[in-house]
Write an enzyme that holds these catalytic residues in place. Structure first.
Site, PDB file in Angstrom:
ATOM      1  N   GLY A 182      16.887  46.550  91.332  1.00 41.00           N
ATOM      2  CA  GLY A 182      17.420  45.605  90.357  1.00 41.00           C
ATOM      3  C   GLY A 182      18.127  46.340  89.232  1.00 41.00           C
ATOM      4  O   GLY A 182      18.008  45.993  88.057  1.00 41.00           O
ATOM      5  N   ALA A 183      18.902  47.366  89.612  1.00 44.72           N
ATOM      6  CA  ALA A 183      19.444  48.309  88.625  1.00 44.72           C
ATOM      7  C   ALA A 183      20.812  47.924  88.077  1.00 44.72           C
ATOM      8  O   ALA A 183      21.347  48.624  87.222  1.00 44.72           O
ATOM      9  CB  ALA A 183      19.533  49.706  89.244  1.00 44.72           C
ATOM     10  N   ARG A 204      21.755  45.397  86.242  1.00 49.17           N
ATOM     11  CA  ARG A 204      21.825  44.681  84.960  1.00 49.17           C
ATOM     12  C   ARG A 204      20.472  44.721  84.265  1.00 49.17           C
ATOM     13  O   ARG A 204      19.472  45.153  84.836  1.00 49.17           O
ATOM     14  CB  ARG A 204      22.238  43.223  85.188  1.00 49.17           C
ATOM     15  N   ASN A 221      11.654  47.005  89.908  1.00 45.10           N
ATOM     16  CA  ASN A 221      12.100  46.090  88.864  1.00 45.10           C
ATOM     17  C   ASN A 221      12.748  44.813  89.405  1.00 45.10           C
ATOM     18  O   ASN A 221      12.736  43.781  88.734  1.00 45.10           O
ATOM     19  CB  ASN A 221      13.094  46.821  87.952  1.00 45.10           C
ATOM     20  N   SER A 277       5.275  40.562  84.520  1.00 46.63           N
ATOM     21  CA  SER A 277       5.752  39.678  83.465  1.00 46.63           C
ATOM     22  C   SER A 277       4.545  39.152  82.713  1.00 46.63           C
ATOM     23  O   SER A 277       3.441  39.070  83.260  1.00 46.63           O
ATOM     24  CB  SER A 277       6.536  38.498  84.055  1.00 46.63           C
ATOM     25  N   TYR A 315       6.774  31.920  90.278  1.00 46.96           N
ATOM     26  CA  TYR A 315       7.097  33.129  89.519  1.00 46.96           C
ATOM     27  C   TYR A 315       5.840  33.755  88.914  1.00 46.96           C
ATOM     28  O   TYR A 315       5.567  34.948  89.102  1.00 46.96           O
ATOM     29  CB  TYR A 315       8.102  32.794  88.415  1.00 46.96           C
ATOM     30  N   LYS A 332       3.961  37.404  89.931  1.00 51.61           N
ATOM     31  CA  LYS A 332       3.791  38.491  88.979  1.00 51.61           C
ATOM     32  C   LYS A 332       2.313  38.845  88.777  1.00 51.61           C
ATOM     33  O   LYS A 332       1.976  40.016  88.559  1.00 51.61           O
ATOM     34  CB  LYS A 332       4.451  38.123  87.651  1.00 51.61           C
TER      35      LYS A 332
END
Length: 251
Positions: free
Chosen positions: A10-11, A13, A83, A134, A147, A151
Site C-alpha cells: 500500500g505504498a 499513497r 500497510n 487501526s 473493517y 483490524k
C-alpha cells in the site's frame, strides 16, 4: 549489497508512501507494492532507491512473485510493513458476504500471506514485521463490522507472529493509527465529523501520515531490538476516551 531493504505494501499513497520516504531517509532501499499501477508509477517516480511492484497482496501467487522479485533485485529483506488495506464502511445489514470477503482478503488474508512468504528472508536478516491495524480494531463503532473485525484480527495475528517467529530473531509489532489527516479522510469527513473527532481526541487534532510513519520505522529499527508482540496506538489518546462518535452513528 549491505544496505537494508524494507518492503511496504500500500505504498502508493498515505501512510505507506510516508513510510517509504522515511525509510529512504534512513538509508534503506524500499520495495513499494501497490495494486494501483498508475498511483504507484506516480509515487515512485524519481525514487531511484525504490523497486515499484504493481501487485495485489490478496492474491497468493502475486505475493509469491513479490518476494521472488524482492530477492532477485535486492538479495535480502530486513523489514516488512503490511500497510495495504481496504476501508469499507457500512451497516451490518448492508454488508453482504462479498463485501465482507473483499475487506478480509486484503486487510487480513494479505497480512498473513505477506508475512508467511517473507519469513524465509526475514530469518536470514533477523528482520522485523510491522502490521498496520487501526483504532477500529480496538474500539467498536457503527458501520465498521468488516473493517473493525479485520483490524482486530490483525492485532492478534501480530501476537501469533511474534510468538512463533521470535526464536528466529524476527520481531513482529502492530501500529493502530487513530484518525489521520489523509486526503481521502478529508474528502469524506464532514465538518461535523471533524469537530467530533477533535472533541474526542485528547490531543485535539488528527494525526499526520508522517507521525504514523515515525513509529513504524522506529519499530523496524535496532532501537526497538527488544520490542516484539506489541501494539502501539498512534491516536492522540483517542482509545482512552470512550466508545463511538455521535456523528458516525446511523439514525
Amino acid at each position: 549489497m549491505t544496505e537494508k531493504v524494507a518492503l511496504v505494501t500500500g505504498a502508493a499513497r498515505g501512510i505507506g508512501l510516508a513510510t517509504t520516504k522515511l525509510f529512504i531517509e534512513e538509508g534503506y532501499r524500499v520495495v513499494m507494492v501497490d495494486r494501483d499501477g498508475d498511483e504507484l508509477a506516480a509515487a515512485s517516480k524519481g525514487i531511484n532507491s525504490a523497486l515499484p511492484l504493481n501487485l495485489d497482496i490478496s492474491a497468493p501467487e502475486q505475493v509469491d512473485e513479490m518476494i521472488e522479485r524482492t530477492q532477485a533485485h535486492f538479495g535480502r529483506l530486513d523489514a516488512l510493513v503490511n500497510n495495504a488495506g481496504v476501508a469499507d464502511f457500512g451497516p451490518i445489514e448492508g454488508t453482504d458476504f462479498k463485501r465482507w470477503r473483499t475487506v478480509m482478503e486484503t486487510n487480513l488474508d494479505g497480512v498473513f500471506l505477506c508475512s508467511q512468504a517473507a519469513t524465509p528472508l526475514l530469518k536470514q536478516s533477523k528482520g522485523a514485521i510491522v502490521n498496520i491495524a487501526s483504532i477500529s480494531g480496538l474500539r467498536a463503532s457503527t458501520l465498521r463490522v468488516a473493517y473493525g473485525t479485520s483490524k482486530a484480527a490483525v492485532i492478534h495475528l501480530t501476537e501469533q507472529l511474534a510468538a512463533e517467529l521470535g526464536e528466529y530473531g524476527i520481531r513482529a509489532n502492530c501500529v493502530a493509527p487513530g484518525p489521520v489527516r489523509t486526503k481521502l479522510a478529508m474528502a469524506v469527513h464532514t465538518q461535523d465529523i471533524i469537530d467530533a473527532y477533535h472533541d474526542a481526541i485528547p490531543l485535539n487534532r488528527y494525526g499526520s501520515e508522517d507521525e504514523i510513519a515515525n513509529v513504524i520505522v522506529f519499530l523496524c529499527s535496532p532501537k526497538a531490538s527488544y520490542v516484539t508482540g506489541q501494539l502501539i496506538s498512534v491516536d492522540g489518546g483517542f482509545e482512552s476516551t470512550g466508545i463511538g462518535l455521535p456523528s458516525l452513528r446511523s439514525g
